[in-house]
Design a protein around this motif. Structure first.
Motif, short mmCIF file in Angstrom:
data_model
loop_
_atom_site.label_atom_id
_atom_site.label_comp_id
_atom_site.label_asym_id
_atom_site.label_seq_id
_atom_site.Cartn_x
_atom_site.Cartn_y
_atom_site.Cartn_z
N LYS A 291 6.29 22.55 25.40
CA LYS A 291 6.96 21.19 25.58
C LYS A 291 5.94 20.11 25.58
CE LYS A 291 10.51 20.75 28.51
NZ LYS A 291 11.16 20.82 30.03
N ALA A 292 4.76 20.39 26.20
CA ALA A 292 3.78 19.31 26.18
C ALA A 292 3.45 18.93 24.95
CB ALA A 292 2.68 19.45 27.17
N LEU A 293 3.08 20.13 24.00
CA LEU A 293 2.51 19.81 22.61
C LEU A 293 3.53 19.11 21.90
CD1 LEU A 293 0.30 22.92 21.94
CD2 LEU A 293 -0.44 20.62 22.28
N ALA A 294 4.85 19.54 21.95
CA ALA A 294 5.84 19.19 21.02
C ALA A 294 5.84 17.72 21.39
CB ALA A 294 7.06 19.65 21.55
N GLU A 295 5.92 17.29 22.73
CA GLU A 295 5.77 15.80 22.98
C GLU A 295 4.61 15.13 22.25
OE1 GLU A 295 8.23 14.27 24.61
OE2 GLU A 295 7.11 12.54 24.06
N LEU A 296 3.50 15.52 22.23
CA LEU A 296 2.30 15.00 21.61
C LEU A 296 2.73 14.77 20.19
CD1 LEU A 296 -0.56 16.58 23.34
CD2 LEU A 296 0.15 14.41 23.50
N LEU A 297 3.21 15.69 19.70
CA LEU A 297 3.70 15.67 18.06
C LEU A 297 5.05 14.63 17.90
CD1 LEU A 297 1.47 17.84 17.84
CD2 LEU A 297 3.02 19.11 16.44
N GLY A 298 5.44 14.29 18.82
CA GLY A 298 6.85 13.44 18.92
C GLY A 298 8.08 14.21 18.46
N LYS B 71 11.61 16.45 18.98
CA LYS B 71 12.75 16.48 19.83
C LYS B 71 12.56 17.47 21.22
CE LYS B 71 16.23 18.56 17.25
NZ LYS B 71 17.63 18.42 16.97
N THR B 72 11.91 18.48 21.03
CA THR B 72 11.70 19.60 21.89
C THR B 72 10.88 19.27 22.95
OG1 THR B 72 10.15 20.64 20.47
CG2 THR B 72 12.34 21.53 20.53
N GLY B 73 10.30 18.14 23.00
CA GLY B 73 8.91 17.42 23.94
C GLY B 73 9.65 17.38 25.06
N SER B 74 8.66 17.17 26.06
CA SER B 74 9.07 16.63 27.51
C SER B 74 10.01 15.67 27.77
CB SER B 74 7.95 17.19 28.49
OG SER B 74 7.02 16.35 28.15
N CYS B 75 9.59 14.60 26.67
CA CYS B 75 10.16 13.41 26.76
C CYS B 75 11.12 13.26 25.51
CB CYS B 75 9.33 12.15 26.92
SG CYS B 75 8.25 12.11 28.46
N LYS B 76 11.53 14.30 24.84
CA LYS B 76 12.18 14.16 23.64
C LYS B 76 11.27 13.65 22.72
CE LYS B 76 16.64 14.49 26.20
NZ LYS B 76 17.75 13.94 26.45
#
Ligand code: TPP
Ligand code: MG
Length: 321
Positions: free
Chosen positions: A79-86, A88-93
Motif C-alpha cells: 500500500k505504501a509503494l502504491a501510494e508513492l506511485l499515485g 488507487k490501492t495506495g494507503s491514501c488512495k
C-alpha cells in the motif's frame, strides 16, 4: 543488553526500511513516482529503534522524509509503494504521495510537507490519549531544521506543562536542505534546547538502532507512566541529497566519508552477530525474504490502477458535520 529476539527485530526493521527505500529509488529511476522524493536512506536506524520500543496502538507523527517512519511502524509496503506511485490501492488512495504518505491503521498520524507542522499535531494526539486514558504514546519525528521553527518551542512547552505522553525525536542529519545546522543553532546539541522546557533529553548515535532503541524504551516508559515527554536527539546522516536530484555537494568530503562508512544496517547486523543473536547465514535469509517482499510490493504497485478522475475530490475535504 537487550534480548536476542530484540536484536533480530532491530536488524530486521532497519533492513526493511533500507530495502523499501531502495525499491522506491528503483521505481523513481523508472519514472514511475510522480513529484519529488525525500529519501530516508541512511537514517533507517532512527525509525527502527524508536518504533521497536512502541506498541501497535501507539502513534507516530512523521515529516516530509516519512517513508521510513511509516514502514518501521508496520505499514504494508504494498500500500505504501502504491501510494508513492499515485495508485488507487495506495494507503491514501493515491492522493497523498510521498510527502503525505501515511497508514492510519498502523498508527501513523500522517506525514507533512510543512516543516515542523507535525509537532503540534503530536501534542494534540498525546492530549487525546491522556484525556481518553488509552495510555498510548506518540513519537514525533522531526529534523534539525524543524527545531528552529516556532512550533518547536510552543509544542515542547505545552507537552511539558501538561505532562503529555510524547517522545520528541530529532533526526539531526546536520542539514536543512543545504544549510548546516551549525549556522542556525548556537548549541552543538539540539537536545540542549529541551532543558528550557524542563524536558529530559538525551543525544544518541542515530546510526545505531540499539542505542536509539534503549533511549526509546526509557522515553516510552516515562510517557506511559504519566511522567511526561522526553526528547531524543539522534545524530545521523542522509546517504543522498535533500531530495531527488540534489547531489549534496555542500557536505565536506571528510564529514561525508566518516558518516557514510557507518552504515546503519551493517552496524546493527554486527552487534546482533557479536551478541550471538543471529548468524551471517540467518541474516542473509532475512534479507532474501525482505527483498522478495519488496519485489512483490513493487509489482503490486506498478500493476495497480490509477484512481478514476471523477473520484479526485473524494476523501479530500472533511464531511459536513
Ligand atoms: C514551513 C516550511 N519552511 C520551509 C520549507 C522548505 N523545506 C523543505 S524541507 C526543508 C529542510 C528541513 O530540514 P530538517 O528539518 O533538518 O529535515 P531534513 O530534510 O534534514 O530531514 C525546508 C527548509 C517547508 N517545506 N516548510
Ligand atoms: Mg536535517
Amino acid at each position: 543488553m537487550v534480548s536476542k529476539k530484540t536484536l533480530v527485530e532491530l536488524y530486521t526493521r532497519t533492513l526493511k526500511v533500507r530495502l523499501f527505500e531502495e525499491k522506491v529509488w528503483d521505481l523513481f529511476g523508472q519514472n514511475l513516482v510522480p513529484g519529488t522524493l525525500h529519501l530516508y536512506l541512511g537514517q533507517e536506524a532512527v525509525a527502527a529503534g524508536i518504533t521497536a520500543a512502541m506498541k501497535d496502538s501507539d502513534w507516530v507523527q512523521s515529516t516530509h522524509r516519512g517513508h521510513g517512519h511509516v514502514i518501521a511502524k508496520g505499514a504494508d509496503p504494498k500500500k505504501a509503494l502504491a501510494e508513492l506511485l499515485g495508485k488507487k490501492t495506495g494507503s491514501c488512495k493515491g492522493k497523498g504521495g510521498s510527502m503525505h504518505i501515511t497508514e492510519f491503521d498502523a498508527g501513523v498520524l500522517g506525514a507533512t510537507g510543512v516543516v515542523a507542522s507535525g509537532l503540534p499535531i503530536a501534542v494534540g494526539a498525546a492530549l487525546s490519549s491522556q484525556m481518553k486514558g488509552t495510555n498510548d504514546v506518540v513519537a514525533c519525528f522531526f529534523g534539525d531544521g524543524a527545531s528552529n521553527n516556532g512550533t518547536f518551542g510552543e509544542s515542547l512547552n505545552m507537552a511539558a506543562i501538561w505532562k503529555l505522553p510524547v517522545i520528541w525525536v530529532v533526526e539531526n542529519n546536520f542539514y536543512a536542505m543545504g544549510t548546516p545546522i551549525k549556522l542556525t543553532c548556537p548549541s552543538e546539541n539540539i537536545a540542549a534546547r529541551a532543558d528550557g522546557y524542563c524536558t529530559p533529553n538525551v543525544v544518541v548515535d542515530g546510526n545505531n538502532a540499539l542505542e536509539v532503541y534503549e533511549a526509546a524504551v526509557e522515553a516510552v516508559k516515562r510517557a506511559r507512566d504519566g511522567d511526561g515527554p522526553t526528547l531524543i536527539e539522534c545524530k545521523t546522516y542522509r546517504k543522498r541529497g535533500h531530495s531527488r536530484f540534489d547531489p549534496a555537494k555542500y557536505r565536506p568530503k571528510e564529514e561525508a566519508e566518516h558518516w557514510l562508512s557507518r552504515d546503519p544496517v551493517d552496524i546493527i547486523k554486527e552487534i546482533a552477530i557479536k551478541e550471538g543473536a543471529i548468524t551471517e547465514k540467518e541474516a542473509e535469509k532475512i534479507r532474501k525474504k525482505l527483498e522478495k517482499e519488496m519485489e512483490e510490493a513493487g509489482k503490486f504497485a506498478v500493476e495497480s490502477d490509477y484512481p478514476e478522475p471523477e473520484k479526485a475530490l473524494e476523501d479530500v475535504y472533511a464531511e459536513e458535520f
